[in-house]
Design a protein around this motif. Structure first.
Motif, PDB file in Angstrom:
ATOM      1  N   LYS A 300       0.879  -1.173  -0.095  1.00 54.05           N
ATOM      2  CA  LYS A 300       0.198  -0.017  -0.018  1.00 54.05           C
ATOM      3  C   LYS A 300       0.961   1.310  -0.102  1.00 54.05           C
ATOM      4  O   LYS A 300       0.547   2.379  -0.564  1.00 54.05           O
ATOM      5  N   LEU A 301       1.824   1.291   0.737  1.00 52.27           N
ATOM      6  CA  LEU A 301       2.797   2.370   0.810  1.00 52.27           C
ATOM      7  C   LEU A 301       3.554   2.405  -0.700  1.00 52.27           C
ATOM      8  O   LEU A 301       3.649   3.934  -1.028  1.00 52.27           O
ATOM      9  N   SER A 302       3.571   1.531  -1.262  1.00 53.49           N
ATOM     10  CA  SER A 302       4.395   1.637  -2.531  1.00 53.49           C
ATOM     11  C   SER A 302       3.476   2.370  -3.639  1.00 53.49           C
ATOM     12  O   SER A 302       3.644   3.090  -4.530  1.00 53.49           O
ATOM     13  N   ASP A 303       1.935   2.290  -3.393  1.00 57.04           N
ATOM     14  CA  ASP A 303       1.220   2.912  -4.080  1.00 57.04           C
ATOM     15  C   ASP A 303       1.351   4.599  -3.924  1.00 57.04           C
ATOM     16  O   ASP A 303       0.797   5.416  -4.586  1.00 57.04           O
ATOM     17  N   ARG A 304       1.577   4.750  -2.756  1.00 58.81           N
ATOM     18  CA  ARG A 304       1.662   6.333  -2.456  1.00 58.81           C
ATOM     19  C   ARG A 304       3.121   7.059  -2.287  1.00 58.81           C
ATOM     20  O   ARG A 304       3.056   8.445  -2.713  1.00 58.81           O
ATOM     21  N   ILE A 305       4.178   6.257  -2.382  1.00 64.32           N
ATOM     22  CA  ILE A 305       5.494   7.040  -2.438  1.00 64.32           C
ATOM     23  C   ILE A 305       5.925   6.844  -4.122  1.00 64.32           C
ATOM     24  O   ILE A 305       6.419   5.395  -4.364  1.00 64.32           O
ATOM     25  N   PRO A 306       6.026   7.789  -4.920  1.00 65.12           N
ATOM     26  CA  PRO A 306       6.711   7.234  -6.326  1.00 65.12           C
ATOM     27  C   PRO A 306       8.330   7.145  -6.168  1.00 65.12           C
ATOM     28  O   PRO A 306       8.872   7.628  -5.224  1.00 65.12           O
ATOM     29  N   VAL A 307       8.891   6.745  -7.285  1.00 67.27           N
ATOM     30  CA  VAL A 307      10.089   6.861  -7.502  1.00 67.27           C
ATOM     31  C   VAL A 307      10.643   8.201  -7.774  1.00 67.27           C
ATOM     32  O   VAL A 307      10.117   8.517  -9.043  1.00 67.27           O
ATOM     33  N   LEU A 308      11.598   8.574  -7.097  1.00 72.51           N
ATOM     34  CA  LEU A 308      11.958  10.302  -7.375  1.00 72.51           C
ATOM     35  C   LEU A 308      13.253  10.307  -7.784  1.00 72.51           C
ATOM     36  O   LEU A 308      13.821  11.265  -8.328  1.00 72.51           O
ATOM     37  N   VAL A 309      14.314   9.061  -7.405  1.00 70.39           N
ATOM     38  CA  VAL A 309      15.556   9.419  -7.707  1.00 70.39           C
ATOM     39  C   VAL A 309      16.035   8.681  -9.153  1.00 70.39           C
ATOM     40  O   VAL A 309      15.636   7.540  -9.571  1.00 70.39           O
ATOM     41  N   ASP A 310      16.630   9.509  -9.898  1.00 73.14           N
ATOM     42  CA  ASP A 310      16.722   9.352 -11.402  1.00 73.14           C
ATOM     43  C   ASP A 310      18.281   8.588 -11.419  1.00 73.14           C
ATOM     44  O   ASP A 310      19.191   9.136 -11.977  1.00 73.14           O
ATOM     45  N   LEU A 311      18.343   7.338 -10.809  1.00 74.74           N
ATOM     46  CA  LEU A 311      19.668   6.536 -10.713  1.00 74.74           C
ATOM     47  C   LEU A 311      19.407   5.229 -11.763  1.00 74.74           C
ATOM     48  O   LEU A 311      18.101   4.820 -11.886  1.00 74.74           O
ATOM     49  N   LYS A 312      20.398   4.948 -12.301  1.00 73.30           N
ATOM     50  CA  LYS A 312      20.321   3.446 -13.005  1.00 73.30           C
ATOM     51  C   LYS A 312      20.040   2.631 -12.110  1.00 73.30           C
ATOM     52  O   LYS A 312      20.481   2.761 -10.915  1.00 73.30           O
ATOM     53  N   PRO A 313      19.570   1.311 -12.269  1.00 68.10           N
ATOM     54  CA  PRO A 313      18.875   1.025 -13.538  1.00 68.10           C
ATOM     55  C   PRO A 313      17.519   1.677 -13.935  1.00 68.10           C
ATOM     56  O   PRO A 313      17.231   1.358 -15.133  1.00 68.10           O
ATOM     57  N   SER A 314      16.912   2.225 -12.891  1.00 68.97           N
ATOM     58  CA  SER A 314      15.446   2.833 -13.256  1.00 68.97           C
ATOM     59  C   SER A 314      15.609   4.147 -14.011  1.00 68.97           C
ATOM     60  O   SER A 314      14.972   4.389 -14.588  1.00 68.97           O
ATOM     61  N   GLY A 315      16.774   4.786 -13.640  1.00 70.23           N
ATOM     62  CA  GLY A 315      16.820   6.067 -14.307  1.00 70.23           C
ATOM     63  C   GLY A 315      18.097   6.304 -15.009  1.00 70.23           C
ATOM     64  O   GLY A 315      18.788   5.528 -15.678  1.00 70.23           O
ATOM     65  N   GLN A 316      18.647   7.636 -14.911  1.00 70.61           N
ATOM     66  CA  GLN A 316      19.879   7.735 -15.702  1.00 70.61           C
ATOM     67  C   GLN A 316      21.231   7.923 -14.998  1.00 70.61           C
ATOM     68  O   GLN A 316      22.257   7.780 -15.531  1.00 70.61           O
ATOM     69  N   HIS A 317      21.286   8.719 -13.763  1.00 68.10           N
ATOM     70  CA  HIS A 317      22.437   8.948 -13.117  1.00 68.10           C
ATOM     71  C   HIS A 317      23.079   7.896 -12.457  1.00 68.10           C
ATOM     72  O   HIS A 317      22.828   6.749 -12.254  1.00 68.10           O
ATOM     73  N   TYR A 318      23.967   8.353 -11.565  1.00 69.92           N
ATOM     74  CA  TYR A 318      25.127   7.460 -10.781  1.00 69.92           C
ATOM     75  C   TYR A 318      25.131   8.076  -9.363  1.00 69.92           C
ATOM     76  O   TYR A 318      24.863   9.096  -9.046  1.00 69.92           O
ATOM     77  N   MET A 319      25.712   7.291  -8.492  1.00 74.62           N
ATOM     78  CA  MET A 319      25.686   7.811  -6.973  1.00 74.62           C
ATOM     79  C   MET A 319      26.259   9.069  -6.903  1.00 74.62           C
ATOM     80  O   MET A 319      26.058   9.934  -5.855  1.00 74.62           O
ATOM     81  N   GLU A 320      27.596   9.353  -7.642  1.00 71.47           N
ATOM     82  CA  GLU A 320      28.376  10.181  -7.509  1.00 71.47           C
ATOM     83  C   GLU A 320      27.738  11.619  -7.934  1.00 71.47           C
ATOM     84  O   GLU A 320      27.689  12.803  -7.275  1.00 71.47           O
ATOM     85  N   ASP A 321      26.412  11.522  -8.726  1.00 75.30           N
ATOM     86  CA  ASP A 321      25.410  12.414  -9.138  1.00 75.30           C
ATOM     87  C   ASP A 321      24.676  12.880  -8.159  1.00 75.30           C
ATOM     88  O   ASP A 321      24.306  13.886  -7.648  1.00 75.30           O
ATOM     89  N   LEU A 322      24.291  11.836  -7.370  1.00 76.32           N
ATOM     90  CA  LEU A 322      23.331  11.867  -6.153  1.00 76.32           C
ATOM     91  C   LEU A 322      24.043  12.559  -5.102  1.00 76.32           C
ATOM     92  O   LEU A 322      23.502  13.477  -4.352  1.00 76.32           O
TER      93      LEU A 322
END
Ligand code: FES
Length: 575
Positions: A300-322
């Motif tokens: 249920k929590l998963s329905d409420r909290i979206p993925v916000l961090v644009d890091l691979k593999p879901s997104g584009q960036h890397y930890m040094e960018d974060l």
């Protein structure tokens, strides 16, 4: 506050010879051979777990971190004592690092408890080390603070930026499909891990580091600072100094790792689109404190909290960018309204106070605002159904959308060996809309629940351009992997679960929206199959750690910990 009547420093946990004075005299006589003065031995003792190993490149900088932590401890008036414990690296721990996680947790618990220390700094980093350390520290009950080695910097191959291990898998996939020849893949291998540190995508190490910071077990900023940056050493120094204060305050893990703090950690997991391993590990850590993870509440929590961090593999960036974007702070700020801000952290301040104290957000591209997420729902969906009576999960943010509702024909592999032998057979009867099913890769089956859930696309289909297929197993998956992959099916095949009864050609239905995973086979037929089923045997299972492991390991929904290490549940639930 600490209990003033309890022995501290060198006086605690004496070996009993029937004469406490002699025991202390003997202990001091031995440690004086290390060159300590009486003055030094009167100070609070901070243990430091030395997880350096020549096999563990993710921990290459541990000696430097120990130096910095020692400096911090000394500056704060304590005495630092480092000691070796088990070190586990993903690629050097057969049959799998997960098989050894509980061994490392036992090692941590017993050595922290057995040796005189008023607080302990836990140095972890590579995937299983952080959960093992936190599990052990939770059980040992001494004040404990985590320092991670930190992520690697990224590398470049032919001008393209690379990150371990998402790009390891991607490039190997290109090699399998004939797009990179043998020389090119070897050259890429020189560039994928260019520095010391942990995998720099949102794999298990990054996920666990961010969850541990949200949990309150690490000083602010610690999750994302790269391993090779000077800031990492400054963070380690501050951690050492803080450990001395924690010893005086008696700030033990149970005061920090509360059900509300675990809920904060799970919210971080969802907002990062983090590794599914974060769920298993956090379940095991919570279990050490008698806290149960409620999978339905997590879903249920998963329905409420979206993925916000644009890091691979879901997104584009890397930890040094974060890290350049502010580390964990902008993520915590983005989900602030969902967090319990009163949770205490190792800093001695609450999570809310730490969020307020973090530098203000600047224009950054890595952590998205809530109204413009990477993925509209949290990354992890919890499935149930006739194929997974006790649950299974899918990381929907890292999967092809068209496969999230899919029905197909099972193509079954009995175990990892069968998979290796037949997956690339040109005569394998498989099509792109089939469902690959891997059995016997769960906690007991493999054993050790390896990260084998990322079943490669059969070579003949990869060569045709097939990029994703629905794949099911009782295994785990690296957080660096991508695909429509159902994991942690429970009960596992080797524990008598329905997964063990699936045969080639059976129809399976997945409906992520409805949270269902079903085996469309008549129950009477399944009962017939069950009569001829038997659990797999493992060479050497009669003795040693393997026997202990097979006798005691729990299923994924209980964290795959050992039964005898988890206390009775307190009734507390999280998230
Ligand atoms: Fe150590 Fe990835 S192999 S963090």
């Amino acid at each position: 506050m600490s209990d003033d009547t309890k022995p501290t420093g060198m006086k605690q946990g004496l070996v009993n010879y029937g004469d406490a004075g002699f025991s202390l005299f003997l202990r001091k006589a031995f440690i004086k051979a290390m060159g300590y003065s009486d003055d030094a031995l009167e100070r609070p003792i901070v243990g430091i777990t030395n997880t350096y190993s020549g096999y563990n490149a993710c921990h290459r900088t541990v000696p430097d971190l120990i130096d910095a932590i020692r400096r911090g401890v000394l500056l704060a008036g304590g005495i630092p004592v480092d000691f070796p414990i088990v070190s586990i690296h993903e690629s050097f721990s057969a049959p799998t690092s997960m098989f050894l996680r509980n061994l490392m947790a036992i090692d941590t618990e017993e050595l922290v408890r057995a040796q005189p220390m008023d607080a302990v700094v836990l140095i972890g980093g590579c995937d299983k080390t952080v959960p093992a350390l936190l599990m052990g520290a939770a059980s040992a009950g001494r004040p404990a603070i985590l320092e991670v080695t930190g992520p690697m910097m990224t590398g470049f191959f032919k001008g393209e930026r690379l990150g371990a291990c998402t790009d390891c898998r991607r490039m190997w996939g290109m090699h399998r499909a004939g797009e990179l020849d043998a020389d090119e893949i070897a050259a890429a291998g020189d560039k994928l891990m260019p520095t010391a540190g942990t995998c720099m995508v949102m794999g298990t190490a990054s996920t666990m580091a961010l969850m541990a910071e949200a949990l309150g077990m690490m000083l602010p900023g610690g999750a994302a600072i790269p391993a090779v940056q000077a800031d990492r050493l400054r963070h380690a120094e501050a951690t050492g100094a803080r450990a001395v204060a924690m010893a005086k305050e008696g700030l033990t893990p149970d005061k920090i790792m509360t059900p509300a703090a675990f809920a904060n950690a799970f919210k971080m997991l969802l907002a990062t689109g983090g590794s599914t391993n974060g769920l298993v590990h956090m379940t095991a850590i919570a279990g050490r404190l008698g806290i149960e993870v409620d999978l339905d509440a997590l879903d249920k929590l998963s329905d409420r909290i979206p993925v916000l961090v644009d890091l691979k593999p879901s997104g584009q960036h890397y930890m040094e960018d974060l890290n350049n974007a502010g580390g964990a702070a902008p993520i915590l700020r983005a989900i602030r309204d969902d967090l319990d801000l009163d949770c205490m952290t190792v800093s001695g301040r609450t999570l809310g106070q730490e969020i307020d104290a973090a530098p203000a957000d600047w224009g950054q591209q890595v952590v998205r605002p809530r109204d413009n997420p990477i993925f509209p729902k949290g990354g992890i969906a919890v499935l149930k159904g006739t194929l997974a009576p006790n649950g299974a999960i899918i990381k929907q943010s890292a999967a092809a959308a068209h496969l999230m509702r899919h029905s197909g024909r099972a193509v079954v592999f009995e175990d990892l060996e069968d998979l290796a032998n037949r997956l690339d057979d040109p005569d394998l009867d498989v099509a792109a809309d089939d469902i690959l099913v891997l059995k016997n890769a769960g906690p007991k089956g493999a054993p050790g629940m390896p990260e084998s859930g990322y079943i490669p696309i059969p070579r003949k289909l990869a060569a045709q351009g097939v990029k994703d297929m629905l794949r099911l197993s009782d295994a785990r998956m690296s957080g660096t992997a991508f695909g429509a992959i159902v994991l942690h099916i429970s009960p596992e095949a080797a524990d008598g679960g329905p997964l063990g009864l699936v045969q080639n050609g059976d129809r399976i239905e997945l409906d992520v929206e409805a949270r269902r995973l079903d085996l469309m086979v008549d129950p009477a037929e399944l009962e017939r199959r069950r009569k001829s089923w038997s659990a797999p045997a493992h060479p050497g299972q009669e003795r040693g750690y393997l026997k202990l492991y097979l006798d005691e390991v729990t299923q994924a929904e209980d964290g795959a910990d050992f039964r005898f290490l988890t206390p009775n549940r307190t009734g507390a639930k999280t998230p």
